[in-house]
Each structure stands twice: as structure tokens, then as C-alpha cells.
Design a protein around this motif. Structure first.
Motif, PDB file in Angstrom:
ATOM      1  N   VAL A   1       0.869  -1.175   0.000  1.00 29.11           N
ATOM      2  CA  VAL A   1       0.000   0.000   0.000  1.00 29.11           C
ATOM      3  C   VAL A   1       0.907   1.226   0.000  1.00 29.11           C
ATOM      4  N   VAL A   2       0.659   2.133  -0.935  1.00 27.54           N
ATOM      5  CA  VAL A   2       1.426   3.376  -0.975  1.00 27.54           C
ATOM      6  C   VAL A   2       0.500   4.486  -0.490  1.00 27.54           C
ATOM      7  N   VAL A   3       0.993   5.282   0.470  1.00 27.45           N
ATOM      8  CA  VAL A   3       0.142   6.303   1.081  1.00 27.45           C
ATOM      9  C   VAL A   3       0.700   7.692   0.797  1.00 27.45           C
ATOM     10  N   TYR A   4      -0.086   8.480   0.108  1.00 32.07           N
ATOM     11  CA  TYR A   4       0.315   9.855  -0.188  1.00 32.07           C
ATOM     12  C   TYR A   4      -0.093  10.746   0.986  1.00 32.07           C
ATOM     13  N   ARG A   5       0.826  11.611   1.416  1.00 29.41           N
ATOM     14  CA  ARG A   5       0.507  12.491   2.543  1.00 29.41           C
ATOM     15  C   ARG A   5      -0.168  13.754   2.043  1.00 29.41           C
ATOM     16  N   ARG A   6      -1.477  13.780   2.153  1.00 27.52           N
ATOM     17  CA  ARG A   6      -2.231  14.949   1.718  1.00 27.52           C
ATOM     18  C   ARG A   6      -2.531  15.861   2.893  1.00 27.52           C
TER      19      ARG A   6
ATOM     20  N   LYS B   1       1.011  -0.152   8.416  1.00 23.87           N
ATOM     21  CA  LYS B   1       1.348  -1.539   8.707  1.00 23.87           C
ATOM     22  C   LYS B   1       2.749  -1.850   8.174  1.00 23.87           C
ATOM     23  N   GLU B   2       3.608  -2.197   9.087  1.00 22.86           N
ATOM     24  CA  GLU B   2       5.011  -2.512   8.780  1.00 22.86           C
ATOM     25  C   GLU B   2       5.109  -3.519   7.624  1.00 22.86           C
ATOM     26  N   GLY B   3       5.954  -3.201   6.656  1.00 19.22           N
ATOM     27  CA  GLY B   3       6.169  -4.153   5.560  1.00 19.22           C
ATOM     28  C   GLY B   3       5.169  -4.000   4.426  1.00 19.22           C
ATOM     29  N   ARG B   4       3.926  -3.692   4.750  1.00 14.91           N
ATOM     30  CA  ARG B   4       2.905  -3.560   3.713  1.00 14.91           C
ATOM     31  C   ARG B   4       2.731  -2.109   3.269  1.00 14.91           C
ATOM     32  N   ASP B   5       2.734  -1.181   4.226  1.00 16.98           N
ATOM     33  CA  ASP B   5       2.419   0.219   3.930  1.00 16.98           C
ATOM     34  C   ASP B   5       3.678   1.069   3.785  1.00 16.98           C
ATOM     35  N   HIS B   6       3.678   1.943   2.795  1.00 12.68           N
ATOM     36  CA  HIS B   6       4.839   2.805   2.545  1.00 12.68           C
ATOM     37  C   HIS B   6       4.353   4.221   2.257  1.00 12.68           C
ATOM     38  N   TRP B   7       5.117   5.200   2.698  1.00 11.15           N
ATOM     39  CA  TRP B   7       4.786   6.590   2.352  1.00 11.15           C
ATOM     40  C   TRP B   7       5.234   6.895   0.934  1.00 11.15           C
ATOM     41  N   TRP B   8       4.389   7.531   0.203  1.00 15.04           N
ATOM     42  CA  TRP B   8       4.690   7.968  -1.175  1.00 15.04           C
ATOM     43  C   TRP B   8       6.005   8.746  -1.213  1.00 15.04           C
ATOM     44  N   HIS B   9       6.120   9.766  -0.337  1.00 14.39           N
ATOM     45  CA  HIS B   9       7.298  10.650  -0.408  1.00 14.39           C
ATOM     46  C   HIS B   9       8.598   9.916  -0.062  1.00 14.39           C
ATOM     47  N   GLU B  10       8.511   8.898   0.785  1.00 14.18           N
ATOM     48  CA  GLU B  10       9.727   8.139   1.117  1.00 14.18           C
ATOM     49  C   GLU B  10      10.172   7.320  -0.097  1.00 14.18           C
ATOM     50  N   LEU B  11       9.217   6.660  -0.710  1.00 16.83           N
ATOM     51  CA  LEU B  11       9.555   5.831  -1.872  1.00 16.83           C
ATOM     52  C   LEU B  11      10.101   6.687  -3.016  1.00 16.83           C
ATOM     53  N   MET B  12       9.553   7.891  -3.161  1.00 16.82           N
ATOM     54  CA  MET B  12       9.958   8.759  -4.271  1.00 16.82           C
ATOM     55  C   MET B  12      11.408   9.232  -4.124  1.00 16.82           C
ATOM     56  N   LYS B  13      11.901   9.226  -2.879  1.00 12.32           N
ATOM     57  CA  LYS B  13      13.290   9.677  -2.649  1.00 12.32           C
ATOM     58  C   LYS B  13      14.304   8.833  -3.423  1.00 12.32           C
ATOM     59  N   ASP B  14      14.061   7.534  -3.479  1.00 14.21           N
ATOM     60  CA  ASP B  14      15.023   6.653  -4.158  1.00 14.21           C
ATOM     61  C   ASP B  14      14.579   6.266  -5.561  1.00 14.21           C
TER      62      ASP B  14
END
Ligand code: ATP
Ligand code: MG
Length: 639
Positions: free
Chosen positions: A203-208, A216-229
Motif C-alpha cells: 500500500v502506498v500512502v500519499y501524505r495529503r 502496517k510494517e512491511g505492507r504500507d509505505h509513504w509515497w514521499h519516502e519511496l519517491m526519494k530513491d
């Protein structure tokens, strides 16, 4: 600076007729010319492979939808042109140029790849109206993942149904979205849905909004964190023209939503062309389609139509009447909107507040107006035309469906504007062979009511219903073998204009006459006290069906016995005695889908005591209770 030409080009009607005739004479050549305006990695071998009722367009051709919406423009002068002028409900603003969009789409495509998404996988999107929503769609398209957007107003069970049906691997959502000053808790709703969706891996979560939410650890990720790399460039996958671009579930006005599958090549060609024919878009336009991207209107005429054409679009996150009923008019003035596309429901709702709100703003930049979703009643048409358009702007009443991919019947100012008739969608667009037929499928005479049909395939048409080709055949192709049946009741007048009269399965049969629901509703709305109306039939031993009407009143009017009488009299005068409603109920709201359409089947079910059926797409359940209550009260009175 030179003056900007803001008038829609009014070209004599025969231009349209000529163009239309030519488009049907050699349909394949016609579509092939249109298609060559897009960028193809490989040209098609065959324009159309028609194995009824399955059509394949531009067979052998290869392309990519994200390439045609972003890469193509950054290679030319539109690189720094605004693609999306965005405004959040709280008033925050962002402008994304085509170059910005290109950068973000590439990066997010790389994020999806890193999460293990592959060409052919499905990705579900459950987001508020923020630019990251189209970015997510285009990123999925870039790597050949089929996306399915679920309207952010839907409940967890509606979301879960759609994820399960599409077997999506990744869900993209947000920590919230704003609607009428409130935060919709999208992530919590998504978590609830995901309890029952085994296909979802990430699950990718955008911070609006910026609030605390469960992750949820392992399943959920912040959009902005993933975009960094993320990588800055991802090669757009060269996809077959028939590669499924997206699955979209219909509004569910008539029953269980259907998973409509659209292709890449045919769909893109069709929305590209219709965006230009109908909205006459030019490079200095500021175009605004007020739909939510969760509906097909947003897919076709916020994302793919405008972006393939290199248009500047306004995108707004929130409610039309927040914080005040002039929010839309303020937006039109702020950005100098030239083309406005919205729904009759929204027009009627804003009309209820009165003219003072639009009058506060300078709307003189507008040059073209449009509507979609339902027939527009003449009263709303005139208000839109005069109060919003200042009597200057043609109105394109666009008839189409989720299934058709794009507009099929509408005035086409870019080709040649025909004289308008308020309430008529006028004529079919080029390449569209539409007709009205009787029960047997024979062409109805002009002036006679019947069923709308489309007699040949067109590039934007759905490929099938997801995992259910049988339902596809049965719903659209079995009523009249070999021709497309949209399920709408219609008529062509003496000049050949098309009038849409409501859903075919909601047609009333009264004393041997067939009446479209819209005919009676329009008559009711033409009374000065009435804001909205919905009618349904109840079996009647004498007449066949008795007409039951529900109405909401305009500010300053109250229900009374006299008004009931007056309204019945009014309908008799406008249509005739057979159309007189048996019962008129006053309610404060009508049951509507979240896309703003009246759910007449719910009213009918309540009125006849039948099962109400699937209501996952209903906007407000209280409306159903109100309808039930109104009917009960009347029954008590009659006893
Ligand atoms: P479902 O198919 O699940 O019942 P739905 O038909 O409401 O839902 P959409 O595809 O969003 O889902 O709506 C298409 C329908 O909307 C058309 O079939 C028609 O009844 C109506 N419609 C759309 N535009 C117009 C218009 N300009 N004039 C008249 N009716 C319209
Ligand atoms: Mg439908």
C-alpha cells in the motif's frame, strides 16, 4: 499582447454534416487518419478486427498512454506549459507543468517497478482529487499495469469488492482528503477494506493532510519516502493497442456495478479526438472538467483527453459550495477558465442558491460550456446558458457512458456547431452510427420514441466486462443482435435531433403509452417551485402503471395540498392527462448515486415494496428512509 479569441467557432451546420458523412463512408480510413495523430511505437497492421461483439482496434499497433500524454509534450514547446492548475479545498494551490508531470510520472513508475508491479498486473487507486491521482494512473500506464480507480467517496466494502474483483496487487491511497471542510479518513477505510483483500501486497500512502494514521510494517509505505530513491527515467513499455489500460466499475445506477475494460490504443485515439471535436480545445484555453477522476468523465476528460491534447486544465479537490456557494465561480474567475464541463445535477444544486453567487464574479472568460451524466432539463439549461455563460457560450450536452469510453452524441463546435436545442444532445459524433429503434429493432420514425442503439463499433468502446464476457454479451449485445444497446430510451425529433429520455428499464407504460421518466420529470421541474424531481411507476390494475413522483422544492416554497394539485395540473398541461402523477411526495433530498444521478430503481422498489438491491453506490442512505417515510405517510392518509 494580442487579444485572445474566446468565441467558439461557429461554422455552418453543413460542415458537420459533410464531415460526419465522410467519417462513415470509409470508417477505417477515417479512424486510421485520426489515430496517426498520436505517437505509435509500431503502426497497426489492421484498423479493426470485428468479431462481434468483440472489437480490436489498431491491431498490431504498439504505443504507450503515458508517452502520449507527457513525453510527447516535453519534447516540444509545451514543456513548461501548465498541465494541471490544482486547487485544494482549504485553498492551497499548485501548478504542474508538463515537465513536472513527466518527472513525477517517471519517478512513480519506478516506485511501482520496485514494489514488484509488472506489465499486466492490476493496481488499485483510492485517492482524493490531488495531482498524484493522475500521476499514479499515468505511472501505472507507463509500465503497462492496468489501473482501477475507486472513487474516494466509496465505503470500505465498495472498495473491497472492486479490489477483489480486479485482483489488484498494490493499492495507492492517501492519509485523507478534504470534503466540505472535513477530512475523509481514506487510510482507515482502506485498512478496513484490506482485511478481506488477499491480492494486495503493498500500500502506498500519499501524505495529503499530514495527520497520524496507522501504517502496517512491511505492507504500507509513504509515497514521499519511496519517491526519494526513485529513478528519474523509466522506459515506457511498448504495449499492444489492445492492452487493457484500465478497469472502471460503472456508477451502479441500475444495479451491480460492471467492471468495464478499456483498451490502450482505441480508447486513447477516441478520447484524444473527442476532446478536440467537442471541447474545441486550443493552446490558450483554460479547461475545467469538474468531475471526480473516480468516474469515467474524469478518466477521459480530465486525464487522457486533455493531456493527449496538451491542454491546461484546472483540477479542484473539494465541494462546489464550500466554504460558500460561489466557490466554483471564484475558481473560474481566478484562473480565467474558458471551457467548463459539469453535470446537470451540479447546475441544479447551484441554481438553488440563486443568481447572486455567480453574479459576484467575472465569468467573462468562459466561451464554451458542457454537461454530462443525465439529460439536462431546459430550466437548468437556460440558467447555465444565461447566468453562467452570459448568453455567449454554446452548451455541449454530451451523451455517453462508462462503456463507450468517450462522448458519442454531442454538438461538436470544432467541426461545425449545429443550432442548439435545450435538452437535446443533438447529433452523433463522426464515426458514430447512432439510431433510435422500436421493440423489434427497426428504425423508429422521427418523432417516435424507442431505444438508442449504436450500429457499428467505435475505437473507444469497452473491450469486455472484466472476467465476465458472458455478461458483456448479454447486457449490451443481446437485445438487438449485432448492435450495441446502451439501455437508454430516446427519440429523434422532426429535424433528426437526438433526445435522451431516461433509462430504458425505467420507462413507464401508462394506459398504453410509453413515457420516459425524464419527460415527466422535466415537466415537474419546469414549475417555478420545483428544484428536482424523480418519477417511478407502480403497477396499476387499470392503467398498467401509476406515476409516482418525488420532488424537492426550491428555497422559499413549502409543501401543501394546493401545490400538489397545482403540480398535477401543471404536468397535465405540459404533457397531457396520461402523464398526471398519481402521487406527489415532497422530500428534502432524492436518493442519488455518488456521481449525482437519481436512483429511480430505489424509489420504484420502495413504492412497490420490492427488494431495494445493491446500494453500495448510494450517496446518502437517509434519502431512502425519507422516501419510505413519505410513502408510508400517504398510505396512512388514504386508509
Ligand atoms: P450503471 O450502468 O451501473 O447503472 P450508470 O449508467 O449511471 O451506472 P455511467 O456510465 O456513469 O453509469 O452513466 C451513463 C448513463 O448516464 C447513460 O447510459 C445515460 O443514461 C446517462 N447519461 C449520460 N450522459 C447523458 C446525457 N448527456 N444525456 C442523457 N443521459 C445521459
Ligand atoms: Mg449504465
Amino acid at each position: 499582447m494580442g487579444s485572445i479569441d474566446v468565441e467558439a467557432r461557429i461554422i455552418p451546420t453543413n460542415k458537420y454534416l459533410e464531415f460526419y458523412k465522410r467519417s462513415l463512408e470509409d470508417g477505417e480510413k477515417f479512424w486510421s487518419e485520426v489515430a496517426s495523430e498520436l505517437v505509435w511505437f509500431r503502426t497497426w497492421d489492421k484498423v479493426l478486427e470485428w468479431d462481434p461483439p468483440f472489437a480490436k482496434w489498431f491491431v498490431g499497433g504498439r504505443l504507450n498512454a503515458s508517452y502520449n500524454t507527457v513525453d510527447r509534450h516535453v519534447k516540444g514547446w509545451r514543456k513548461n506549459k501548465a498541465a494541471i492548475i490544482w486547487e485544494g479545498e482549504p485553498g492551497d494551490r499548485r501548478v504542474l507543468t508538463y515537465a513536472d508531470l513527466y518527472r513525477e510520472v517517471n519517478k512513480f513508475a519506478s516506485v511501482l517497478l520496485k514494489l514488484g508491479v509488472k506489465t499486466g498486473d492490476r493496481v488499485a487507486i483510492y485517492m482524493p482529487m490531488v495531482p498524484e491521482l493522475p500521476i499514479a494512473m499515468l505511472a501505472a500506464a507507463r509500465i503497462g499495469a492496468t489501473f482501477t480507480v475507486v472513487f474516494s467517496g466509496f465505503s470500505s466494502s465498495a472498495l473491497a469488492d472492486r479490489i477483489r474483483d480486479s485482483e489488484a496487487k498494490v493499492l495507492i491511497t492517501a492519509d485523507g482528503g478534504y470534503r466540505r471542510g472535513r477530512v475523509i479518513q481514506l487510510k482507515e477505510i482502506a485498512d478496513e477494506a484490506l482485511k478481506n483483500c488477499p491480492s494486495i501486497e503493498h500500500v502506498v500512502v500519499y501524505r495529503r493532510v499530514g495527520r497520524e494514521i496507522p501504517m502496517k510494517e512491511g505492507r504500507d509505505h509513504w509515497w514521499h519516502e519511496l519517491m526519494k530513491d526513485a529513478e528519474r527515467y523509466v522506459e515506457p513499455v511498448s504495449l499492444e493497442s489492445t492492452h487493457p489500460l484500465y478497469i472502471l466499475y460503472t456508477s451502479g445506477t441500475t444495479g451491480k456495478p460492471k467492471g468495464v475494460v478499456h483498451s490502450t490504443g482505441g480508447y486513447l485515439v477516441y478520447v484524444y479526438a473527442t476532446q478536440r471535436w467537442v471541447f474545441d480545445v486550443r493552446d490558450d484555453d483554460v479547461y475545467w472538467c469538474t468531475a471526480d477522476i473516480g468516474w469515467v468523465t474524469g478518466h477521459s476528460y480530465i486525464v487522457f483527453g486533455p493531456l493527449t491534447n496538451g491542454v491546461t486544465s484546472v483540477m479542484y479537490e473539494g465541494a462546489p459550495d464550500y466554504p460558500a456557494p460561489d466557490r466554483w465561480w471564484e475558481i473560474v474567475e481566478r484562473y480565467g477558465v474558458t471551457i467548463l464541463y459539469t453535470t446537470p445535477t451540479a447546475i441544479r444544486a447551484l441554481m438553488k442558491f440563486g443568481e447572486e453567487y455567480p453574479r459576484r464574479h467575472d465569468l467573462s472568460t468562459l466561451r464554451l460550456l458542457g454537461t454530462v451524466g443525465e439529460p439536462i432539463n431546459p430550466a437548468a439549461w437556460h440558467w447555465y446558458y444565461n447566468v453562467i455563460g452570459g448568453g455567449r457560450c454554446p452548451i455541449v450536452d454530451t451523451w455517453w457512458q462508462t462503456e463507450t469510453g468517450g462522448i458519442l452524441i454531442s454538438p461538436a463546435p470544432n467541426i461545425g456547431l449545429v443550432p442548439l436545442k435545450p435538452g437535446s444532445a443533438t447529433f452523433p459524433l463522426p464515426g458514430i452510427e447512432a439510431d433510435v429503434v422500436d421493440e423489434q429493432g427497426k428504425p423508429a420514425k422521427l418523432g417516435e420514441k424507442g431505444y438508442l442503439v449504436i450500429k457499428r463499433p467505435w475505437p473507444g468502446m469497452l473491450m469486455t466486462l472484466y472476467k465476465d464476457p458472458e455478461r458483456y454479451k448479454q447486457v449490451y449485445w443481446s437485445r438487438f443482435p449485432g448492435i450495441y444497446y446502451p439501455g437508454d430510451y430516446a427519440m429523434r425529433d422532426k429535424d433528426g435531433y437526438f433526445w435522451l429520455l431516461g433509462r430504458a428499464d425505467e420507462v413507464l407504460k401508462v394506459a398504453g403509452h410509453r413515457l420516459g421518466t425524464i419527460e415527466i420529470e422535466d415537466a415537474l421541474i419546469s414549475h417555478p417551485a420545483v428544484a428536482e424531481a424523480a418519477v417511478a411507476g407502480r403497477p396499476d390494475p387499470v392503467k398498467g402503471e401509476a406515476i409516482i413522483a418525488f420532488v424537492t422544492l426550491k428555497q422559499g416554497h413549502k409543501p401543501s395540498e394546493e401545490l400538489t394539485k397545482e403540480l398535477r395540473e401543471h404536468v397535465r398541461r405540459v404533457i397531457g392527462p396520461i402523464a398526471t402523477p398519481e402521487e406527489i411526495h415532497f422530500v428534502s433530498m432524492l436518493p442519488k448515486t455518488r456521481s449525482g444521478k437519481i436512483m429511480r430503481r430505489v424509489i420504484k422498489a420502495v413504492a412497490t415494496g420490492a427488494e431495494i438491491g445493491d446500494v453500495t453506490t448510494l450517496e446518502d442512505e437517509a434519502s431512502v428512509e425519507e422516501v419510505k417515510e413519505a410513502i408510508k405517510t400517504l398510505t396512512r392518509k388514504q386508509q
